[in-house]
Design an enzyme around this catalytic site. Structure first.
Site, PDB file in Angstrom:
ATOM      1  N   HIS B 127      39.294  41.855  41.922  1.00 38.24           N
ATOM      2  CA  HIS B 127      38.939  43.121  41.272  1.00 38.24           C
ATOM      3  C   HIS B 127      37.481  43.438  41.653  1.00 38.24           C
ATOM      4  O   HIS B 127      36.685  42.532  41.886  1.00 38.24           O
ATOM      5  CB  HIS B 127      39.053  42.884  39.763  1.00 38.24           C
ATOM      6  N   ASP B 204      37.955  34.347  37.062  1.00 38.64           N
ATOM      7  CA  ASP B 204      38.140  35.605  36.352  1.00 38.64           C
ATOM      8  C   ASP B 204      39.462  35.512  35.598  1.00 38.64           C
ATOM      9  O   ASP B 204      40.534  35.597  36.195  1.00 38.64           O
ATOM     10  CB  ASP B 204      38.147  36.761  37.367  1.00 38.64           C
ATOM     11  N   GLN B 207      43.152  38.563  33.514  1.00 35.45           N
ATOM     12  CA  GLN B 207      44.600  38.766  33.537  1.00 35.45           C
ATOM     13  C   GLN B 207      45.383  37.515  33.142  1.00 35.45           C
ATOM     14  O   GLN B 207      46.611  37.553  33.121  1.00 35.45           O
ATOM     15  CB  GLN B 207      45.060  39.231  34.929  1.00 35.45           C
ATOM     16  N   LYS B 230      42.064  43.291  26.635  1.00 38.05           N
ATOM     17  CA  LYS B 230      43.332  43.025  27.319  1.00 38.05           C
ATOM     18  C   LYS B 230      44.168  41.988  26.562  1.00 38.05           C
ATOM     19  O   LYS B 230      45.276  41.664  26.972  1.00 38.05           O
ATOM     20  CB  LYS B 230      43.072  42.535  28.749  1.00 38.05           C
ATOM     21  N   CYS B 370      41.049  49.268  40.973  1.00 37.68           N
ATOM     22  CA  CYS B 370      39.764  48.590  41.195  1.00 37.68           C
ATOM     23  C   CYS B 370      39.895  47.464  42.217  1.00 37.68           C
ATOM     24  O   CYS B 370      39.239  46.421  42.093  1.00 37.68           O
ATOM     25  CB  CYS B 370      39.154  48.059  39.901  1.00 37.68           C
TER      26      CYS B 370
END
Lengths: 131, 412
Positions: B127, B204, B207, B230, B370
């Site tokens: 991203h 990261d 997600q 999220k 993104c």
């Protein structure tokens, strides 16, 4: 949704008018919408202050393609000063779909107008949203 | 659906007020949780309860409201820290979101530890939030960037580690799960390789943390970043976990109140971690509500959530494969994959696909999500993306497929 995908829009998107490039354009400008990756390039042939011929090329959604198709129809034969004054509202009237409450799709519709104006004014970019 | 017998998705849906709404005359099918998830009632109530009952700044007042707010804020830190397997709440810094957490690491750790000629290794599926801060760091310190490429199924080309992981590599930053392809990356393996060259690994988790059990000890990473919005929490709150000794050695990020010990006229000394990295009044209500979101997720159980999503994932892969003219990017099996589906539909621009779906009450995202470098690699300007979560059903996947068929008819 059915408002924005009227048959006229779909027709222009399927069979765009003035699609292609000019061999020796007086003015050529490409605009890019980083949000959706759409590109519209407008080529103009200007003779005696009049837009004698015009083509557009690029890739995009139905709204951006139909808008470019109708805009190029409209400005063919128009004098340059009138074309410079062609506004966002003029374009929205021309394409005839309600986008005022849809800022994302408005950007799609305005991409070709941005390319036209930046080309005519000879600048890198113009903001047609604020007009 | 019998496939969801162990998981009462209808009961879960009732916890989300927004999902009871109709869009264009149809019950909303919200398939954009990879961008931001919906919020259960208890999270919404928690925000309101704070403002109605004990709103006050934290770590300051000696009066009842402030003490209660401080207690709730720090208790939330403990909940979130435990949720990701941290050994202590002190390893968990509250940030605005994953993006701010990456920027914090790039500024505070990166500026202090990278030298000219050092290398940062990223991947082509990252991203923008896990690319741009590193480009900015590289420009500041004279470092350079390398990228691991992907195979045809959208998995990392791990054999490239042999050449791209060098003794000059100081940091490797990688998504746990791709927000476009759904690919789940082998973080524990990467951690071993990265540590073998004495570099650090940032993961990261934007997600992954909302969708599966994530434990920093098992991952073996050095930094983990994630966003609250999220994972059923509010916007404006996220987290950075870092290994205790790394965090303690890091200089401050932003200067201001709360992050200091003593302020003189020409210099200051800084607070211990994590306060050192939380300058100014934090997002108090949001942090407390993120703790509430974690309670909600724990009650359902992260392993159950993952199982539910894998079942839906398998069903969606089957149904999408039936749609002629549809190209799905990312792995075509449920193996090491999350329930994120980015695709193109022949002859229909992704924006038009999303608009037709919206007319059917199906909410998806269109664009580059993104990830411009990834879309250049896939050689498409944009894709349409549907992403699933705890509250989605097989019936909603059927509606997605039916709406795609409608889009094809409209633009045929």
């Amino acid at each position: 949704m059915d408002d924005i995908y009227r048959e006229q829009i779909l027709e222009h998107a399927r069979y765009p008018h003035n699609f292609g490039t000019l061999e020796q354009p007086t003015v050529s400008h490409e605009e890019y919408n980083p949000l959706c990756g759409d590109r519209v390039r407008i080529d103009l042939l200007i003779e005696d202050g009049v837009i004698a011929d015009v083509r557009f090329s690029g890739k995009g959604c139905a709204i951006s393609q139909a808008s470019a198709s109708m805009l190029t129809d409209e400005i063919k034969g128009m004098d340059v000063e009138t074309a410079k004054a062609f506004s966002k509202d003029d374009l929205l009237t021309l394409i005839g779909i309600p986008l005022s409450k849809n800022p994302t799709r408005l950007k799609c519709a305005l991409l070709s107008l941005k390319a036209l104006k930046a080309g005519l004014y000879g600048v890198a970019s113009v903001d047609v949203d604020d007009e | 659906m019998s496939i969801l017998s162990q998981f009462d998705v209808l009961a879960i849906r009732r916890e989300f007020p927004i999902l009871q709404q109709e869009v264009n005359g149809k019950l909303v099918a919200f398939l954009d949780s990879a961008a931001s998830s919906q919020k259960p009632r208890q999270v919404i109530d928690c925000l309101e309860d704070y403002y109605r009952r004990y709103n006050a700044n934290v770590h300051r007042g000696v009066y009842k409201f402030s003490e209660e707010a401080t207690f709730a804020y720090e208790r939330a830190r403990g909940k979130v820290a435990r949720f990701i397997g941290a050994t202590s709440p002190r390893e968990l810094v509250f940030t605005r979101n994953a993006t701010e957490a990456v920027n914090l690491v790039a500024r505070a750790w990166g500026d202090a530890n990278l030298r000219p000629g050092d290398r940062i290794l990223l991947t082509l599926m990252e991203h923008h939030s896990n690319i741009v801060p590193w480009q900015m760091l590289a420009a500041r310190v004279g470092a350079s960037l390398d990228y691991l490429s992907l195979d045809g199924e959208g998995r990392l080309a791990l054999e490239e580690l042999d050449t791209k992981l060098t003794e000059r590599t100081r940091l490797v930053a990688v998504a746990h799960q791709s927000n476009v392809l759904g690919t789940i990356n082998p973080v524990a393996y990467l951690a071993e390789r990265v540590h073998a060259v004495d570099a650090k690994l940032l993961v990261d988790g934007a997600q992954s943390v909302p969708h599966m059990p994530v434990n920093v000890q098992e991952l073996g990473c050095d930094f983990l970043v994630f966003s609250g919005h999220k994972m059923c929490g509010p916007t404006g709150i996220g987290g950075l976990w870092a290994r205790r000794e790394i965090l303690e050695a890091m200089p401050p990020f932003l200067g201001g109140g709360s992050m200091i010990k003593v302020v003189e006229l020409d210099h200051s000394t800084y607070a211990d971690v994590p306060a050192r990295f939380e300058a100014g009044t934090p997002a108090i209500a949001e942090a407390i509500a993120l703790g509430e979101a974690v309670d909600f997720l724990n009650r359902v159980g992260m392993a159950s959530i993952r199982r539910h999503e894998v079942e839906l994932l398998g069903y969606a892969l089957e149904r999408l494969a039936e749609v002629t003219g549809l190209t799905l990017y990312g792995p075509h099996t449920t193996e090491q994959r999350g329930a994120v589906f980015s695709f193109t539909l022949e002859g229909v621009h992704p924006h038009d696909v999303a608009a037709v779906l919206d007319s059917e009450g199906v909410a998806v995202r269109a664009g580059h999500h993104c990830t411009q470098p990834l879309h250049r690699l896939l050689d498409v300007p944009a894709t349409t993306r549907a992403s699933l979560y705890i509250y989605n059903t097989a019936e909603e996947i059927d509606r997605l497929v039916a709406s795609l068929e409608k889009a094809k008819r409209l633009f045929a």
